[in-house]
Write a protein that holds these residues in place. Structure first.
Motif: not given
Length: 299
Positions: A109-110, A112-118, A288, A291-292
């Motif tokens: 999830p980390l 994926r979230s980094v790629r999507e948001r940053y 982030l 947040e996760l």
């Protein structure tokens, strides 16, 4: 101070030879030797011991090596901060995750979230033991880590995130209280655990010692994949926090019982350097990550 000399000094120490370092840096050996002599004159100390086998740092050289790594990292961070000022966070961020921890559940999830948001942040994820990770943070080779423990430890600061109970996973039911197993019952269970360098093993050993018991350890397993296969093959049970267990094991096909009487608990913390501030991209990943963790707790 000329930071190029510090960079050259690090390469010499890493290579263990001025000749090899000169080849790596594409610098003539006499010029590299002059840089080294200039550094030794500046500090008034001999930094390297020369021999037929190469070079090795003196005590002063080892001290300079550590500080040079920190100085050059700060220079890199300054360049990155200036370059991306006014834009979305960008740059490299290194995150350490303790094996057999909640980090195993959050790694994907980390990423994926980094790629999507940053999308301009290059995330490096490293699973290793707490001691190794802490040293990497102290020397500036890693930005942050999610590991077991609450400190204190010189050079790093611990930000407690959550505590987790430990569970016995894979052992057959034995008529005890549903959903729980007493520590005394574990003494007869064949256990597959990480080695004593791992916090989980230390916590388990400590609980057994306080109860005047000895764990029946039949194998020490550092690989998550090997542990999964061994538990599935009924070669023994293991002890893990629930978050880590459900991330790497098919808990639906196994017996999962909370260890009670007494409860065994581990503390998970987010660890950063206490001497180096987080860069802008590292701070973004830090927030982030928290947040996760919060979202994970609500699942």
């Amino acid at each position: 101070m000329d930071t190029r000399r510090l960079y050259s000094f690090i390469k010499i120490v890493d290579a263990g030879s001025i000749t090899r370092a000169a080849d790596i840096l594409h610098i003539a050996q006499p010029a590299l030797s002059q840089q080294l002599s200039a550094l030794e004159a500046q500090f008034g100390q001999q930094l390297l011991i020369r021999s037929k086998r190469g070079v090795a740092p003196t005590e002063a050289g080892r001290a300079l090596y550590r500080h040079a790594q920190l100085i050059l990292r700060q220079v890199d961070l300054a360049h990155a901060a200036v370059e991306v000022s006014g834009r979305a966070p960008a740059g490299s961020v290194s995150v350490g995750l303790a094996p057999y921890s909640m980090g195993a559940a959050l790694a994907l999830p980390l990423l994926r979230s980094v790629r999507e948001r940053y999308p301009d942040i290059l995330l490096h994820i490293n699973e290793n033991f707490g001691g190794v990770i802490s040293e990497a943070i102290m020397t500036g080779r890693m930005d942050m880590a999610f590991i077991y423990g609450a400190g204190p430890l010189r050079g790093v600061q611990f930000e407690p995130v959550r505590s987790e109970d430990l569970y016995l996973i894979g052992a057959p039911t034995d008529g005890g209280e549903a959903g729980e197993v007493a520590l005394e019952e574990l003494a007869e269970v064949p256990l597959l655990l990480p080695s004593r360098i791992h916090t989980i093993r230390q916590v388990v050993d400590s609980a057994f010692q306080q109860a005047a018991l000895r764990p029946n350890v039949v194998g020490e397993v550092e690989s998550a994949l090997t542990l999964v296969n061994a538990v599935d093959a009924d070669l023994g049970a293991t002890v893990l926090p629930w978050s880590a267990a459900r991330a790497i094991l098919d808990v639906r096909a196994l017996t999962v019982r909370r260890i009670a009487h007494p409860v065994i608990r581990v503390q998970l913390s987010l660890v950063t350097s206490d001497s180096q501030p987080l860069s802008e991209p590292a701070l973004a990943v830090h927030d982030l990550f928290l947040e996760l963790v919060t979202a994970f707790d609500k699942e």
